[in-house]
Write a protein that holds these residues in place. Structure first.
Motif, mmCIF file in Angstrom:
data_model
loop_
_atom_site.group_PDB
_atom_site.id
_atom_site.type_symbol
_atom_site.label_atom_id
_atom_site.label_comp_id
_atom_site.label_asym_id
_atom_site.label_seq_id
_atom_site.Cartn_x
_atom_site.Cartn_y
_atom_site.Cartn_z
ATOM 1 N N PHE A 152 -2.291 61.734 -45.270
ATOM 2 C CA PHE A 152 -1.802 62.289 -44.008
ATOM 3 C C PHE A 152 -2.740 61.767 -42.937
ATOM 4 N N MET A 153 -2.277 60.815 -42.138
ATOM 5 C CA MET A 153 -3.199 60.102 -41.259
ATOM 6 C C MET A 153 -2.506 59.603 -39.997
ATOM 7 N N ILE A 154 -3.324 59.287 -39.001
ATOM 8 C CA ILE A 154 -2.816 58.700 -37.766
ATOM 9 C C ILE A 154 -2.810 57.179 -37.887
ATOM 10 N N GLY A 155 -2.052 56.536 -37.024
ATOM 11 C CA GLY A 155 -1.966 55.084 -37.058
ATOM 12 C C GLY A 155 -3.294 54.396 -36.819
ATOM 13 N N ASN A 156 -4.120 54.964 -35.929
ATOM 14 C CA ASN A 156 -5.421 54.342 -35.646
ATOM 15 C C ASN A 156 -6.303 54.295 -36.889
ATOM 16 N N ASP A 157 -6.268 55.363 -37.690
ATOM 17 C CA ASP A 157 -7.049 55.356 -38.923
ATOM 18 C C ASP A 157 -6.525 54.306 -39.897
ATOM 19 N N ALA A 158 -5.205 54.138 -39.936
ATOM 20 C CA ALA A 158 -4.613 53.124 -40.810
ATOM 21 C C ALA A 158 -5.014 51.722 -40.369
ATOM 22 N N ILE A 159 -5.068 51.497 -39.058
ATOM 23 C CA ILE A 159 -5.497 50.197 -38.539
ATOM 24 C C ILE A 159 -6.953 49.932 -38.914
ATOM 25 N N PRO A 180 -16.852 44.848 -31.901
ATOM 26 C CA PRO A 180 -17.359 45.216 -30.579
ATOM 27 C C PRO A 180 -16.222 45.883 -29.807
ATOM 28 N N ALA A 181 -16.496 46.992 -29.132
ATOM 29 C CA ALA A 181 -15.418 47.688 -28.435
ATOM 30 C C ALA A 181 -15.984 48.622 -27.383
ATOM 31 N N TYR A 182 -15.129 48.975 -26.453
ATOM 32 C CA TYR A 182 -15.461 49.960 -25.422
ATOM 33 C C TYR A 182 -14.483 51.123 -25.570
ATOM 34 N N PRO A 183 -14.957 52.367 -25.622
ATOM 35 C CA PRO A 183 -14.055 53.502 -25.886
ATOM 36 C C PRO A 183 -12.986 53.656 -24.809
ATOM 37 N N ILE A 184 -11.757 53.944 -25.265
ATOM 38 C CA ILE A 184 -10.658 54.204 -24.344
ATOM 39 C C ILE A 184 -9.533 54.900 -25.110
ATOM 40 N N THR A 185 -8.938 55.883 -24.468
ATOM 41 C CA THR A 185 -7.766 56.545 -25.041
ATOM 42 C C THR A 185 -6.563 55.620 -24.880
ATOM 43 N N PRO A 186 -5.728 55.469 -25.906
ATOM 44 C CA PRO A 186 -5.725 56.129 -27.210
ATOM 45 C C PRO A 186 -6.167 55.222 -28.370
ATOM 46 N N ALA A 187 -7.202 54.406 -28.131
ATOM 47 C CA ALA A 187 -7.641 53.449 -29.158
ATOM 48 C C ALA A 187 -8.967 53.825 -29.804
ATOM 49 N N SER A 188 -9.671 54.791 -29.253
ATOM 50 C CA SER A 188 -11.056 55.042 -29.651
ATOM 51 C C SER A 188 -11.234 55.391 -31.124
ATOM 52 N N GLU A 189 -10.222 56.015 -31.736
ATOM 53 C CA GLU A 189 -10.368 56.426 -33.136
ATOM 54 C C GLU A 189 -10.594 55.238 -34.074
ATOM 55 N N ILE A 190 -10.089 54.065 -33.710
ATOM 56 C CA ILE A 190 -10.320 52.873 -34.534
ATOM 57 C C ILE A 190 -11.811 52.576 -34.576
ATOM 58 N N ILE A 195 -2.392 39.721 -31.422
ATOM 59 C CA ILE A 195 -2.401 41.044 -30.812
ATOM 60 C C ILE A 195 -1.570 41.982 -31.670
ATOM 61 N N LEU A 196 -2.191 43.055 -32.107
ATOM 62 C CA LEU A 196 -1.498 44.102 -32.850
ATOM 63 C C LEU A 196 -1.136 45.179 -31.846
ATOM 64 N N LEU A 197 0.144 45.252 -31.518
ATOM 65 C CA LEU A 197 0.626 46.146 -30.462
ATOM 66 C C LEU A 197 1.117 47.455 -31.070
ATOM 67 N N THR A 198 0.520 48.566 -30.661
ATOM 68 C CA THR A 198 1.011 49.875 -31.070
ATOM 69 C C THR A 198 1.290 50.689 -29.808
ATOM 70 N N ASP A 199 1.676 51.939 -29.976
ATOM 71 C CA ASP A 199 1.800 52.841 -28.836
ATOM 72 C C ASP A 199 1.134 54.165 -29.179
ATOM 73 N N LEU A 200 0.976 55.020 -28.191
ATOM 74 C CA LEU A 200 0.232 56.260 -28.393
ATOM 75 C C LEU A 200 0.835 57.113 -29.498
ATOM 76 N N GLN A 201 2.155 57.190 -29.547
ATOM 77 C CA GLN A 201 2.786 58.021 -30.567
ATOM 78 C C GLN A 201 2.457 57.533 -31.973
ATOM 79 N N LEU A 202 2.459 56.227 -32.176
ATOM 80 C CA LEU A 202 2.129 55.672 -33.487
ATOM 81 C C LEU A 202 0.632 55.757 -33.762
ATOM 82 N N SER A 203 -0.183 55.502 -32.749
ATOM 83 C CA SER A 203 -1.626 55.471 -32.946
ATOM 84 C C SER A 203 -2.233 56.850 -33.164
#
Length: 579
Positions: free
Chosen positions: A200-207, A220-230, A360-368
């Motif tokens: 039972f997981m969110i898309g960001n965890d799966a990525i 390397p990354a800079y935090p931003i909603t809705p990608a930060s969980e990756i 580019i792996l394109l997702t959206d907030l609902q999936l992520s």
């Protein structure tokens, strides 16, 4: 008994709404139910209305439900904003502290439960969410023991006394509701689940997990909603595998560092949302002209600018395909489920190295950020392909101090590649146009040769499933098309339309660039009408389809850009209007 229902908890951000939903849904997942969750939250740390809607079913579900069976309210605003979703026979379970009221209704029942009072009597008002979980379990006729294991895991590190207090709070909430219910609400009694263990997981965890399984060792990354969980997931996990995560000063640095790591032979990725991708565009062009592999995740959110940073949208599509200046080879992928997010991330690294270009792996907030049931992942499917990268090669000695032809013009457009420092592999790397050895060159013929070489490398790209097809009709009244998280609502709308006697096919685009014209065109030709479903205001996917497959006269847009995901009835009703 019922096979399916929908439960929602709401209140002010920061008062335990997320943890309430997490405990409720995790327990049901472990019993073997299928779940699909979506969080509505404000773009601030504390305060503002938030809710978590969870669909529970004995069979697979991939969309938010149209209606609502149970609403758990921690404040009056939750009732005011969400009451309209409740079906006939629905229930509101509200904290008695705020003297809850509901609109006059003969079909919805209000149960006022002293969440805060019970929790305070047990030691702290913070446990009111546990009282709410207990009350919910009673409405569902579920034994409280189903939730105890989850409570033990969450609060165990704080000591057994804390665990016992939270379990007691759940029991008190269940007992309070049970006394009011008597033998009522049999329609809320869920049929037993199959008991099978699923993730039972969110898309960001799966990525993030896909990146790890796919061999990535640097992010390397800079935090931003809705990608930060990756980033947050890999901060914890990458060091266990010899990797690391660096929080950069901005997205420009993140992208260039990821390119540099890939140049050195280390699989690397970065992840961001629309504003961050805008900053990365020049760097993505650098990866294109230097033919360096790099994987970039874009989790779409409401724009433009800061826009709606915590809301659903699919408006980055054109930018991801055409955003860079100049013309470079680029691959844009779009998973539509959490499972696909895992496997597609692995494939993104393979494609980036095989074709030596940005992916580019394109997702959206609902999936992520939406949490859903996932069947156990098959790690035997993990296949690492590094293309023409020559690892530890025995390269021939270069004559007359010549350079290695890193950018050699080849029939397939993909040149040989070595890790810097390889003996006899010396070459230039520069962002200006260059010859086969990487030396700057402005010659007209060289320019044509290098541009043609770069662009033809993705002409015959091999992608496992460029279009997901739910198409059983050779000739259809209607073809429904979408990308990313709309797959579930489209499949549900399709089933309803078929019950009405229409012949309906569904195509979900998973490879957005280069566009899978040959895969989609036969389905478009076979349909009388084509409805393109997308969360943006300008019909970006429909416009790309018109460019690549034609038949514009058949196409109709179903658009939604208010920050909320589609509901099945919206796609159904707007499609039905065409007939």
């Amino acid at each position: 008994m019922t096979k399916q229902l929908s439960w929602k908890v709401g209140g002010q951000q920061g008062e335990g709404i997320e943890s309430t939903g997490e405990i409720f849904s995790t327990a049901l997942n472990r019993l073997g139910y299928y779940l699909y969750g979506y969080r509505h939250f404000s773009s601030r740390i504390k305060g503002g209305h938030t809710n978590n809607k969870i669909r529970v079913s004995t069979t697979e579900v991939r969309a938010v439900s149209d209606d609502l069976d149970i609403l758990v309210a921690f404040d009056q605003e939750t009732i005011d904003l969400n009451f309209h979703e409740l079906r006939d026979g629905g229930v509101v379970i509200a904290d008695a502290k705020f003297n809850p009221t509901i609109p006059e209704s003969d079909t919805v029942t209000l149960y006022s439960v002293p969440f805060t009072e019970i929790a305070t009597e047990l030691g702290t008002s913070l446990m009111k969410n546990m009282v709410a979980v207990g009350a919910s379990s009673a409405v569902l006729h579920m034994d409280i023991s189903a939730f105890q294991e989850v409570v033990q895991e969450i609060f165990g590190r704080k000591g057994q006394q804390v665990v016992d207090k939270n379990v007691e709070a759940m029991k008190k909430g269940a007992e309070y509701i049970a006394e009011q219910l008597g033998e009522g609400l049999e329609t809320m009694h869920l049929e037993p689940a199959d008991g099978k263990k699923r993730m039972f997981m969110i898309g960001n965890d799966a990525i993030a997990l896909g990146a790890l399984a796919g061999g990535a060792r640097f992010m390397p990354a800079y935090p931003i909603t809705p990608a930060s969980e990756i980033m947050e997931y890999l901060i914890k996990k990458l060091p266990e595998f010899g990797g690391t995560v660096i929080q950069t000063e901005d997205e420009i640095a993140a992208c260039t560092m990821a390119i540099g790591a890939n140049y050195a032979g280390v699989r690397s990725l970065t992840a961001s949302a629309g504003p961050g991708l805008s900053l990365m565009m020049e760097s993505i062009g650098l990866a294109g002209i230097t033919e360096q592999p790099v994987v970039i995740v874009d989790t779409q959110r409401g724009g433009p600018s800061t826009g709606l940073p915590t809301k659903q949208e699919q408006s980055d599509l054109m930018a991801m395909i055409y955003g860079t200046h100049g013309e470079i080879p680029k691959i844009v992928m779009a998973p539509s489920t959490v499972e696909e997010a895992f496997y597609d991330t692995i494939e993104a690294f393979n494609l980036a190295e095989e074709y030596q270009c940005p992916v580019i792996l394109l997702t959206d907030l609902q999936l992520s950020l939406g949490k859903q049931t996932v069947e156990p992942l098959d790690y035997h499917k993990v296949d690492i392909r590094r293309g023409k990268l020559q690892v530890n090669p025995d390269l021939p000695e270069l004559e007359n101090k010549a350079y290695y032809k890193r950018y050699e013009v080849t029939a397939d457009g993909v040149s040989p590649r070595v890790i810097p420092g390889t003996k006899n592999g010396i070459h230039h790397v520069t962002g200006v146009e260059h010859d086969e050895t990487g030396k700057p060159s402005e010659g007209a013929q060289n320019r044509n040769d290098q541009m043609d070489k770069r662009l033809r490398k993705i002409e015959n790209i091999q992608f496992p499933t460029p279009v997901y097809k739910n198409a059983k009709h050779d000739e259809a009244d209607l073809l429904l098309v979408g990308f990313n998280s709309t797959r579930g609502v489209i499949d549900e709308a399709m089933a309803r339309l078929e019950k009405d006697g229409l012949k309906v096919n569904h195509a979900h685009i998973r490879l957005l660039h280069p566009f899978p014209t040959n895969e989609l065109l036969p389905l478009v030709k076979a349909a009388k009408k084509v409805v393109v479903v997308e969360n943006n205001a300008t019909g970006q996917l429909a416009n790309i389809m018109k460019m690549n497959v034609g038949h514009a006269e058949k196409m109709t847009n179903v658009l939604k850009y208010d920050g909320n995901p589609f509901l099945p009835h919206e796609v159904y009703s707007r499609s039905k209007e065409l007939f």
